[in-house]
Design a protein around this motif. Structure first.
Motif, PDB file in Angstrom:
ATOM      1  N   GLN A   1       0.887  -1.321   0.072  1.00  0.00           N
ATOM      2  CA  GLN A   1      -0.015   0.087   0.108  1.00  0.00           C
ATOM      3  C   GLN A   1       0.859   1.272   0.021  1.00  0.00           C
ATOM      4  OE1 GLN A   1      -3.148  -0.301   0.029  1.00  0.00           O
ATOM      5  NE2 GLN A   1      -3.982   1.995   0.067  1.00  0.00           N
ATOM      6  N   GLN A   3       0.759   5.255   0.186  1.00  0.00           N
ATOM      7  CA  GLN A   3      -0.199   6.619   0.753  1.00  0.00           C
ATOM      8  C   GLN A   3       0.437   7.691  -0.147  1.00  0.00           C
ATOM      9  OE1 GLN A   3      -0.516   6.619   4.863  1.00  0.00           O
ATOM     10  NE2 GLN A   3      -2.621   5.515   4.653  1.00  0.00           N
ATOM     11  N   VAL A   5       0.135  11.815  -0.699  1.00  0.00           N
ATOM     12  CA  VAL A   5      -0.382  13.332  -0.118  1.00  0.00           C
ATOM     13  C   VAL A   5       0.274  14.378  -0.910  1.00  0.00           C
ATOM     14  CG1 VAL A   5      -0.282  14.818   2.043  1.00  0.00           C
ATOM     15  CG2 VAL A   5      -0.374  12.265   2.451  1.00  0.00           C
ATOM     16  N   CYS A  22       3.836  15.968  -4.445  1.00  0.00           N
ATOM     17  CA  CYS A  22       3.130  14.505  -4.124  1.00  0.00           C
ATOM     18  C   CYS A  22       4.224  13.800  -3.338  1.00  0.00           C
ATOM     19  CB  CYS A  22       2.790  13.764  -5.421  1.00  0.00           C
ATOM     20  SG  CYS A  22       2.014  12.104  -5.176  1.00  0.00           S
ATOM     21  N   ALA A  24       5.182  10.336  -0.959  1.00  0.00           N
ATOM     22  CA  ALA A  24       4.418   9.126  -0.938  1.00  0.00           C
ATOM     23  C   ALA A  24       5.083   8.479   0.535  1.00  0.00           C
ATOM     24  CB  ALA A  24       5.220   8.223  -1.840  1.00  0.00           C
ATOM     25  N   SER A  25       4.439   7.500   1.043  1.00  0.00           N
ATOM     26  CA  SER A  25       4.608   7.206   2.286  1.00  0.00           C
ATOM     27  C   SER A  25       5.591   5.911   2.347  1.00  0.00           C
ATOM     28  CB  SER A  25       3.471   6.464   2.970  1.00  0.00           C
ATOM     29  OG  SER A  25       2.820   5.361   2.112  1.00  0.00           O
ATOM     30  N   ARG A  26       5.989   5.312   1.205  1.00  0.00           N
ATOM     31  CA  ARG A  26       6.958   4.348   1.046  1.00  0.00           C
ATOM     32  C   ARG A  26       7.817   4.306  -0.198  1.00  0.00           C
ATOM     33  NH1 ARG A  26       3.965  -1.322   0.338  1.00  0.00           N
ATOM     34  NH2 ARG A  26       6.075  -2.194   0.119  1.00  0.00           N
ATOM     35  N   TYR A 111      -2.887   3.736  -6.722  1.00  0.00           N
ATOM     36  CA  TYR A 111      -2.881   4.424  -5.730  1.00  0.00           C
ATOM     37  C   TYR A 111      -3.233   5.852  -6.107  1.00  0.00           C
ATOM     38  CZ  TYR A 111      -0.885   0.182  -4.069  1.00  0.00           C
ATOM     39  OH  TYR A 111      -0.580  -0.998  -3.790  1.00  0.00           O
ATOM     40  N   GLY A 113      -3.909   9.856  -4.329  1.00  0.00           N
ATOM     41  CA  GLY A 113      -4.017  10.803  -2.932  1.00  0.00           C
ATOM     42  C   GLY A 113      -5.255  11.600  -2.911  1.00  0.00           C
ATOM     43  N   GLN A 114      -5.571  12.422  -2.110  1.00  0.00           N
ATOM     44  CA  GLN A 114      -6.693  12.989  -1.568  1.00  0.00           C
ATOM     45  C   GLN A 114      -6.996  14.244  -2.548  1.00  0.00           C
ATOM     46  OE1 GLN A 114      -9.300  11.528   0.273  1.00  0.00           O
ATOM     47  NE2 GLN A 114      -7.834   9.977   0.058  1.00  0.00           N
TER      48      GLN A 114
END
Length: 122
Positions: A1, A3, A5, A22, A24-26, A111, A113-114
């Motif tokens: 997954q 994420q 932002v 942008c 990313a979490s990973r 994937y 973002g919001q």
């Protein structure tokens, strides 16, 4: 997954500039292609720009060519969209998305973002 932002949106006058980010979490984000899409009120989501994982391949919508630049910093797990010479028609919510390969089709992106709001006043 993964994420994603987005940040950097806001209100700007026509002719102005904004830079969207942008994050990313990973770390695996650095091996993913990334795209920017936008959706204006009452309109369908449309492709804006995309970049390969290495940054060597980029795609742009005709409407933003010469005004927008997509780039990435894999050390920071971040992709940028530099937007210059903004027009009222660029007003939309901007989304970043990750995919295996760069594509103009949102169906290729796994994937999302919001989103971040960009408003260009005339």
């Amino acid at each position: 997954q993964v994420q994603l932002v987005e940040s950097g949106g806001g209100l700007v006058q026509a002719g102005g500039s904004l830079r969207l980010s942008c994050a990313a979490s990973r770390r695996t984000f650095s091996s993913s292609a990334t795209g920017w899409f936008r959706q204006a009120p009452g309109k369908e989501r449309e492709f804006v720009a995309a970049v390969s994982w290495s940054g060597s391949i980029t795609y742009y919508a005709d409407s933003v060519k010469g005004r927008f630049t997509i780039s990435r910093d894999n050390a920071k797990n971040t992709v940028y969209l530099q937007m210059n010479s903004l027009e009222p028609g660029d007003t939309a919510v901007y989304y970043c998305a990750a995919a295996r390969v760069p594509s103009m089709s949102d169906n290729e992106y796994d994937y999302w973002g919001q989103g971040t709001q960009v408003t260009v006043s005339s």
